[in-house]
Design an enzyme around this catalytic site. Sequence first.
Site, mmCIF file in Angstrom:
data_model
loop_
_atom_site.group_PDB
_atom_site.id
_atom_site.type_symbol
_atom_site.label_atom_id
_atom_site.label_comp_id
_atom_site.label_asym_id
_atom_site.label_seq_id
_atom_site.Cartn_x
_atom_site.Cartn_y
_atom_site.Cartn_z
ATOM 1 C CG HIS A 186 32.563 25.463 36.347
ATOM 2 N ND1 HIS A 186 31.987 25.869 37.179
ATOM 3 C CD2 HIS A 186 34.017 25.479 36.757
ATOM 4 C CE1 HIS A 186 32.878 26.223 38.501
ATOM 5 N NE2 HIS A 186 34.100 25.823 38.124
ATOM 6 C CG ASN A 215 37.191 28.725 35.886
ATOM 7 O OD1 ASN A 215 37.102 29.742 34.980
ATOM 8 N ND2 ASN A 215 36.347 28.112 36.387
ATOM 9 C CD1 TRP A 216 42.319 33.378 35.784
ATOM 10 C CD2 TRP A 216 42.379 34.986 34.104
ATOM 11 N NE1 TRP A 216 43.737 33.568 35.590
ATOM 12 C CE2 TRP A 216 43.798 34.630 34.652
ATOM 13 C CE3 TRP A 216 42.336 35.803 33.083
ATOM 14 C CZ2 TRP A 216 44.911 35.383 34.030
ATOM 15 C CZ3 TRP A 216 43.304 36.400 32.579
ATOM 16 C CH2 TRP A 216 44.584 36.173 33.024
ATOM 17 C CE LYS A 217 35.340 30.028 39.881
ATOM 18 N NZ LYS A 217 34.705 29.312 40.884
ATOM 19 N N GLY A 257 40.230 28.015 40.830
ATOM 20 C CA GLY A 257 39.564 29.193 40.433
ATOM 21 C C GLY A 257 39.988 30.313 41.126
ATOM 22 N N GLY A 258 39.370 30.941 42.387
ATOM 23 C CA GLY A 258 39.744 32.142 43.132
ATOM 24 C C GLY A 258 41.352 32.200 43.275
ATOM 25 C CB SER A 289 38.784 25.641 48.347
ATOM 26 O OG SER A 289 37.481 26.211 48.490
ATOM 27 C CD GLU A 327 36.523 22.146 39.516
ATOM 28 O OE1 GLU A 327 37.306 22.880 39.718
ATOM 29 O OE2 GLU A 327 35.373 22.878 38.948
ATOM 30 N N GLY A 365 34.994 27.575 45.739
ATOM 31 C CA GLY A 365 34.843 28.926 46.199
ATOM 32 C C GLY A 365 34.542 28.961 47.645
ATOM 33 C CD GLU A 405 31.519 29.028 39.326
ATOM 34 O OE1 GLU A 405 31.895 29.509 38.427
ATOM 35 O OE2 GLU A 405 32.074 28.997 40.655
HETATM 36 C C1 PEP Z 1 36.503 26.588 40.014
HETATM 37 O O1 PEP Z 1 35.789 27.427 39.626
HETATM 38 O O2 PEP Z 1 36.548 25.476 39.067
HETATM 39 C C2 PEP Z 1 37.145 26.352 41.327
HETATM 40 C C3 PEP Z 1 37.708 25.067 41.708
HETATM 41 O O3 PEP Z 1 37.199 27.357 42.136
HETATM 42 P P1 PEP Z 1 37.756 27.655 43.680
HETATM 43 O O4 PEP Z 1 39.212 27.034 43.443
HETATM 44 O O5 PEP Z 1 37.693 28.891 43.750
HETATM 45 O O6 PEP Z 1 37.092 26.614 44.417
#
Ligand code: PEP
Length: 288
Positions: free
Chosen positions: A93, A8-10, A242-243, A221, A166, A172, A95
Amino acid sequence: MKPLIVANWKMNPITLAEVKNLFNSVKNGIKNIKNAKVVICPPFVYLSNIQYLKSNIKLGAQDCFWEGKGAFTGEISPLMLKNLGCEYVIVGHSERRKLGETDEMINKKIKAALSAKLKPILCIGETGEERKQGKTFKVLKNQLKNDLKYLISNIYYLKSLIIAYEPVWAIGTGNSCEPREAKKVYLFLRKISHQLINSRASYNSEGICSGSANKLLYGGSVNSENAASYIQEANFQGLLVGGASLNAQEFIKIVKSIDPAPILQNNCFAAHGGRIGQSRLAGQYYSY
Ligand code: PEP
């Protein structure tokens, strides 16, 4: 079953040059991978650019609207995504929930995505406060019940639904959920998703479920150090990253760290008077 690794590049990267660079680096780094399925979910505006960069990476979107077309300024139709070559779409999600997306809206989005023959990746998870209060299972069950309300009873549709656990407190933050804790959640979600989804499956005359159980992913994470543990120890069938997916070398390491050997098998059996599910990991059986 091959684990599914979803990036997930957001709202990143900012330029098309960076997008091409990141995508091509990942593509080259994982070209010999045979035991994992990789999906990249870039921002909408880059989907058509990536569509033409041929590779074995699947394409996903980060959200969709619940209508097919019409006067909905700024929204993106699931049919548009399908026509652009997307196979997956992230829905719900945290966010987006934080920006006001409700379970009712998420429910409509899942229905629209399934109708467009996209595979929805439904994100659910508890906040840090809810976890502290011991409400994790209650929150997850409510989210699933509301998000999956009145879905049509067609297993060929429903089996393509993917559920991503999640925990909001892990997204994050660098505070990933311990695999032991994640495994308890996994077993709970397997049971609930079985009740909510597979119980609506169609069965043949011998009572055998015609569809396999839905994939459950872990996200929060994830990095190259902890990635494999969610699959090998906690039994998840994949990851939502994500990150760490914005760093090509780290993401490649995550994909490579997934050992194909002890992948979870999910079976679903039906019989008059009862239905059980079993998960197998390295010879151990868990029944629910
Ligand atoms: C996400 O945005 O779905 C996610 C899991 O982010 P991160 O890996 O950065 O915690």
